[in-house]
Design an enzyme around this catalytic site. Sequence first.
Site, PDB file in Angstrom:
ATOM      1  N   ARG A 220      25.297   8.555 -85.953  1.00  0.00           N
ATOM      2  CA  ARG A 220      25.780   7.209 -85.618  1.00  0.00           C
ATOM      3  C   ARG A 220      25.738   6.965 -84.104  1.00  0.00           C
ATOM      4  O   ARG A 220      24.899   6.224 -83.604  1.00  0.00           O
ATOM      5  CB  ARG A 220      27.211   7.029 -86.177  1.00  0.00           C
ATOM      6  CG  ARG A 220      27.708   5.595 -86.169  1.00  0.00           C
ATOM      7  CD  ARG A 220      28.226   5.102 -84.858  1.00  0.00           C
ATOM      8  NE  ARG A 220      29.341   5.899 -84.324  1.00  0.00           N
ATOM      9  CZ  ARG A 220      29.856   5.722 -83.120  1.00  0.00           C
ATOM     10  NH1 ARG A 220      29.359   4.798 -82.305  1.00  0.00           N
ATOM     11  NH2 ARG A 220      30.839   6.485 -82.672  1.00  0.00           N
ATOM     12  N   ASP A 221      26.591   7.623 -83.359  1.00  0.00           N
ATOM     13  CA  ASP A 221      26.674   7.348 -81.913  1.00  0.00           C
ATOM     14  C   ASP A 221      25.392   7.806 -81.217  1.00  0.00           C
ATOM     15  O   ASP A 221      24.915   7.172 -80.274  1.00  0.00           O
ATOM     16  CB  ASP A 221      27.885   8.084 -81.320  1.00  0.00           C
ATOM     17  CG  ASP A 221      28.465   7.408 -80.091  1.00  0.00           C
ATOM     18  OD1 ASP A 221      27.819   6.495 -79.559  1.00  0.00           O
ATOM     19  OD2 ASP A 221      29.559   7.789 -79.652  1.00  0.00           O
TER      20      ASP A 221
ATOM     21  N   HIS B 173      36.987  11.986 -77.977  1.00  0.00           N
ATOM     22  CA  HIS B 173      35.574  11.613 -78.083  1.00  0.00           C
ATOM     23  C   HIS B 173      35.052  11.436 -76.659  1.00  0.00           C
ATOM     24  O   HIS B 173      35.303  10.424 -76.015  1.00  0.00           O
ATOM     25  CB  HIS B 173      35.523  10.305 -78.877  1.00  0.00           C
ATOM     26  CG  HIS B 173      34.184   9.675 -79.062  1.00  0.00           C
ATOM     27  ND1 HIS B 173      33.533   9.645 -80.295  1.00  0.00           N
ATOM     28  CD2 HIS B 173      33.375   8.992 -78.218  1.00  0.00           C
ATOM     29  CE1 HIS B 173      32.404   8.978 -80.176  1.00  0.00           C
ATOM     30  NE2 HIS B 173      32.276   8.569 -78.924  1.00  0.00           N
TER      31      HIS B 173
ATOM     32  N   HIS C 142      31.994  11.199 -73.950  1.00  0.00           N
ATOM     33  CA  HIS C 142      30.603  11.129 -73.512  1.00  0.00           C
ATOM     34  C   HIS C 142      30.511  12.000 -72.264  1.00  0.00           C
ATOM     35  O   HIS C 142      31.525  12.360 -71.654  1.00  0.00           O
ATOM     36  CB  HIS C 142      30.188   9.673 -73.289  1.00  0.00           C
ATOM     37  CG  HIS C 142      30.001   8.948 -74.604  1.00  0.00           C
ATOM     38  ND1 HIS C 142      28.776   8.732 -75.167  1.00  0.00           N
ATOM     39  CD2 HIS C 142      30.905   8.455 -75.484  1.00  0.00           C
ATOM     40  CE1 HIS C 142      28.933   8.104 -76.336  1.00  0.00           C
ATOM     41  NE2 HIS C 142      30.207   7.924 -76.552  1.00  0.00           N
TER      42      HIS C 142
ATOM     43  N   CYS D   4      20.842   5.690 -73.446  1.00  0.00           N
ATOM     44  CA  CYS D   4      19.556   5.007 -73.488  1.00  0.00           C
ATOM     45  C   CYS D   4      18.758   5.375 -72.251  1.00  0.00           C
ATOM     46  O   CYS D   4      19.245   5.251 -71.131  1.00  0.00           O
ATOM     47  CB  CYS D   4      19.792   3.502 -73.537  1.00  0.00           C
ATOM     48  SG  CYS D   4      18.273   2.573 -73.393  1.00  0.00           S
TER      49      CYS D   4
ATOM     50  N   ASN E  59      26.988  11.684 -76.228  1.00  0.00           N
ATOM     51  CA  ASN E  59      28.223  12.432 -76.424  1.00  0.00           C
ATOM     52  C   ASN E  59      28.030  13.858 -75.936  1.00  0.00           C
ATOM     53  O   ASN E  59      26.908  14.366 -75.874  1.00  0.00           O
ATOM     54  CB  ASN E  59      28.566  12.499 -77.925  1.00  0.00           C
ATOM     55  CG  ASN E  59      28.773  11.141 -78.536  1.00  0.00           C
ATOM     56  OD1 ASN E  59      27.828  10.488 -78.947  1.00  0.00           O
ATOM     57  ND2 ASN E  59      30.005  10.711 -78.576  1.00  0.00           N
TER      58      ASN E  59
HETATM   59  P1  HMG Z   1      29.940 -11.648 -84.757  1.00  0.00           P
HETATM   60  O1  HMG Z   1      28.592 -12.203 -84.405  1.00  0.00           O
HETATM   61  O2  HMG Z   1      31.104 -12.078 -83.952  1.00  0.00           O
HETATM   62  O3  HMG Z   1      30.337 -11.818 -86.285  1.00  0.00           O
HETATM   63  O4  HMG Z   1      29.834 -10.097 -84.743  1.00  0.00           O
HETATM   64  P2  HMG Z   1      30.165 -12.913 -87.365  1.00  0.00           P
HETATM   65  O5  HMG Z   1      31.255 -12.661 -88.356  1.00  0.00           O
HETATM   66  O6  HMG Z   1      30.031 -14.285 -86.750  1.00  0.00           O
HETATM   67  O7  HMG Z   1      28.778 -12.531 -88.072  1.00  0.00           O
HETATM   68  C1  HMG Z   1      27.523 -12.682 -87.442  1.00  0.00           C
HETATM   69  C2  HMG Z   1      26.450 -12.235 -88.414  1.00  0.00           C
HETATM   70  O8  HMG Z   1      26.609 -10.849 -88.684  1.00  0.00           O
HETATM   71  C3  HMG Z   1      26.527 -12.914 -89.767  1.00  0.00           C
HETATM   72  O9  HMG Z   1      25.204 -12.988 -90.267  1.00  0.00           O
HETATM   73  C4  HMG Z   1      27.319 -11.966 -90.599  1.00  0.00           C
HETATM   74  O10 HMG Z   1      27.072 -12.068 -91.977  1.00  0.00           O
HETATM   75  C5  HMG Z   1      26.813 -10.642 -90.078  1.00  0.00           C
HETATM   76  P3  HMG Z   1      24.401 -14.383 -90.354  1.00  0.00           P
HETATM   77  O11 HMG Z   1      25.206 -15.200 -91.311  1.00  0.00           O
HETATM   78  O12 HMG Z   1      24.443 -14.955 -88.946  1.00  0.00           O
HETATM   79  O13 HMG Z   1      23.042 -13.978 -90.820  1.00  0.00           O
HETATM   80  N1  HMG Z   1      27.788  -9.561 -90.251  1.00  0.00           N
HETATM   81  C6  HMG Z   1      27.515  -8.401 -90.815  1.00  0.00           C
HETATM   82  N2  HMG Z   1      26.388  -7.907 -91.368  1.00  0.00           N
HETATM   83  C7  HMG Z   1      26.451  -6.666 -91.890  1.00  0.00           C
HETATM   84  N3  HMG Z   1      27.572  -5.896 -91.878  1.00  0.00           N
HETATM   85  C8  HMG Z   1      28.704  -6.352 -91.319  1.00  0.00           C
HETATM   86  C9  HMG Z   1      28.701  -7.662 -90.773  1.00  0.00           C
HETATM   87  N4  HMG Z   1      29.638  -8.401 -90.175  1.00  0.00           N
HETATM   88  C10 HMG Z   1      29.077  -9.577 -89.857  1.00  0.00           C
HETATM   89  N5  HMG Z   1      29.803  -5.600 -91.298  1.00  0.00           N
HETATM   90  C11 HMG Z   1      30.480  -7.902 -85.435  1.00  0.00           C
HETATM   91  C12 HMG Z   1      30.943  -9.265 -85.014  1.00  0.00           C
HETATM   92  C13 HMG Z   1      31.685  -6.974 -85.421  1.00  0.00           C
HETATM   93  C14 HMG Z   1      29.871  -7.973 -86.818  1.00  0.00           C
HETATM   94  C15 HMG Z   1      29.397  -7.433 -84.412  1.00  0.00           C
HETATM   95  O14 HMG Z   1      29.924  -7.567 -83.129  1.00  0.00           O
HETATM   96  C16 HMG Z   1      28.978  -6.017 -84.621  1.00  0.00           C
HETATM   97  O15 HMG Z   1      28.383  -5.685 -85.644  1.00  0.00           O
HETATM   98  N6  HMG Z   1      29.248  -5.163 -83.643  1.00  0.00           N
HETATM   99  C17 HMG Z   1      28.935  -3.741 -83.758  1.00  0.00           C
HETATM  100  C18 HMG Z   1      28.883  -3.153 -82.425  1.00  0.00           C
HETATM  101  C19 HMG Z   1      28.645  -1.677 -82.506  1.00  0.00           C
HETATM  102  O16 HMG Z   1      28.333  -1.121 -83.550  1.00  0.00           O
HETATM  103  N7  HMG Z   1      28.818  -1.021 -81.343  1.00  0.00           N
HETATM  104  C20 HMG Z   1      28.624   0.390 -81.224  1.00  0.00           C
HETATM  105  C21 HMG Z   1      29.668   1.196 -81.929  1.00  0.00           C
HETATM  106  S1  HMG Z   1      31.187   1.366 -81.046  1.00  0.00           S
HETATM  107  C22 HMG Z   1      30.904   2.692 -79.986  1.00  0.00           C
HETATM  108  O17 HMG Z   1      29.797   3.149 -79.850  1.00  0.00           O
HETATM  109  C23 HMG Z   1      32.090   3.288 -79.291  1.00  0.00           C
HETATM  110  C24 HMG Z   1      32.537   4.618 -79.929  1.00  0.00           C
HETATM  111  O18 HMG Z   1      31.471   5.536 -79.980  1.00  0.00           O
HETATM  112  C25 HMG Z   1      33.672   5.202 -79.086  1.00  0.00           C
HETATM  113  C26 HMG Z   1      33.311   5.260 -77.608  1.00  0.00           C
HETATM  114  O19 HMG Z   1      32.445   6.070 -77.232  1.00  0.00           O
HETATM  115  O20 HMG Z   1      33.862   4.437 -76.870  1.00  0.00           O
HETATM  116  C27 HMG Z   1      33.073   4.389 -81.358  1.00  0.00           C
HETATM  117 MG    MG Z   2      30.886   6.878 -78.411  1.00  0.00          MG
END
Ligand code: HMG
Ligand code: MG
Length: 293
Positions: free
Chosen positions: A14-15, A201, A203, A235, A244
Site C-alpha cells: 500500500r504505502d 509508522h 518514513h 517518488c 517507509n
Molecule cells: P473527494 O473528491 O473529496 O470525494 O475525495 P467525493 O466523495 O466527492 O468523491 C469523488 C469521487 O471519488 C466520486 O467519483 C466518488 O464516487 C469517488 P465520481 O462520482 O466523481 O466518479 N470515491 C470513491 N471511489 C472509490 N472508493 C472510494 C471512494 N470515495 C469516493 N472509497 C477521498 C475524498 C477520500 C475519496 C479522496 O480524497 C481519496 O481517495 N483520498 C485518498 C488519498 C490517499 O489514499 N492518500 C494516501 C494514503 S494516506 C498516507 O499515505 C499516510 C499514511 O501512510 C501515514 C503517513 O505516512 O502519514 C497512512
Molecule cells: Mg506512510
Amino acid sequence: MKRGTLRLIEVGPRDGLQNEPNTIPLDAKIAFVNGLGKTGVAEIEVSSFVSSRWVPQLGDAEDVFLKIDRAPGVIYSALVPNEKGLDRALACDIDKISVFTAASEVFNKHNINASIKESIERFRPVVERSERPVRGYISTAIWCPYEGKIEPSAVVDVAKQLIDLGVSELSVADTVGKASPPEVRALLDALLPCAVPVALHFHDTYGMAIANVLTAYKEYGIASFDGSAGGLGGCPYAPGASGNVATEDLAFAFGASGVEVGVDINSVIEAARPLEQYLGRPLASRLSQVPEF
Ligand code: HMG
Ligand code: MG
C-alpha cells in the site's frame, strides 16, 4: 517461523506502491503480497479502497485482495477513507480496516479533502459498521510538509477523537521522515497515557527511522512498527520524498539488539526484489544492498 511479541506490520503493497508512477502489474502485486505472507510479518496492508482518481496505482484493490493467498495467522488490511471504501473492503472479506486522518489540517485537506473534524465524522459510520478491528492512522504527527512542527497536544487531540470512535489501535506517523528521538519521546510522553495500543509508522527521509524505532521500543515498550519491504515508497520525481523504513532493516536492527522479531530478512528481500524491474531502480533498503548479513 515463530513470531515474537514484537509485531512488524508490512505496508509495502500500500504505502510502498501508492506513489509509483509506473503501473505495477496485478500479478506482480499478488506475488509480492503472497511472498510477504511467508516472511513472518504480523499484518500486511494490501491496498487502499480509495478513489482511483486520487491514487491510480491502487485502483485494482479488489483484484489484489480476491486473488492473494492468505497465510494463516497473518492479518490482511487496507486503507478505507469513507463508507464507499468500507463497502468495497467488506466485499473482499477484509480482516481489519484502517481509517486515516492527520494532526495537521493542511495536510489532511490535501490528502483526503477534508478537515480533521470532517474526517472523524466520515469515519463514524465506517467504524460502527466495520465489525472488524480498526486502525486509526494519524499522519504528520511530528512534522508536516505544510505546517512545520506539530505539537504533541495536537496529536493527542486527534487520538482522543479516534479512540472515542472506537478504533482498536493507533498508527502514529512521521509522514515527513524527519523526526528525531527527542521528538519521539515528547510525543509518546503526551500520547501514551490516553491511548489504545500504539504502532509507529516512520518514513526514513532523513535516515532517523531506526534510531526512533529503537528509542520507542526500548524506552516506551512500543511493540508494533510499520515497515515497507525494500524500503519501497516515495517518488523519484519528488526531491526529498522517501519510503517507509524498510521491514528487513527493522528486522536486522532488532536482531542485532538481541530482540526476537520472527521476520526472515531474506524472505522479505526476495518478496520485494522482483518489483525493481517495474520501479526502474534498485530497492532502497540497506539490507538489500549488502551481500551477506
Ligand atoms: P473527494 O473528491 O473529496 O470525494 O475525495 P467525493 O466523495 O466527492 O468523491 C469523488 C469521487 O471519488 C466520486 O467519483 C466518488 O464516487 C469517488 P465520481 O462520482 O466523481 O466518479 N470515491 C470513491 N471511489 C472509490 N472508493 C472510494 C471512494 N470515495 C469516493 N472509497 C477521498 C475524498 C477520500 C475519496 C479522496 O480524497 C481519496 O481517495 N483520498 C485518498 C488519498 C490517499 O489514499 N492518500 C494516501 C494514503 S494516506 C498516507 O499515505 C499516510 C499514511 O501512510 C501515514 C503517513 O505516512 O502519514 C497512512
Ligand atoms: Mg506512510
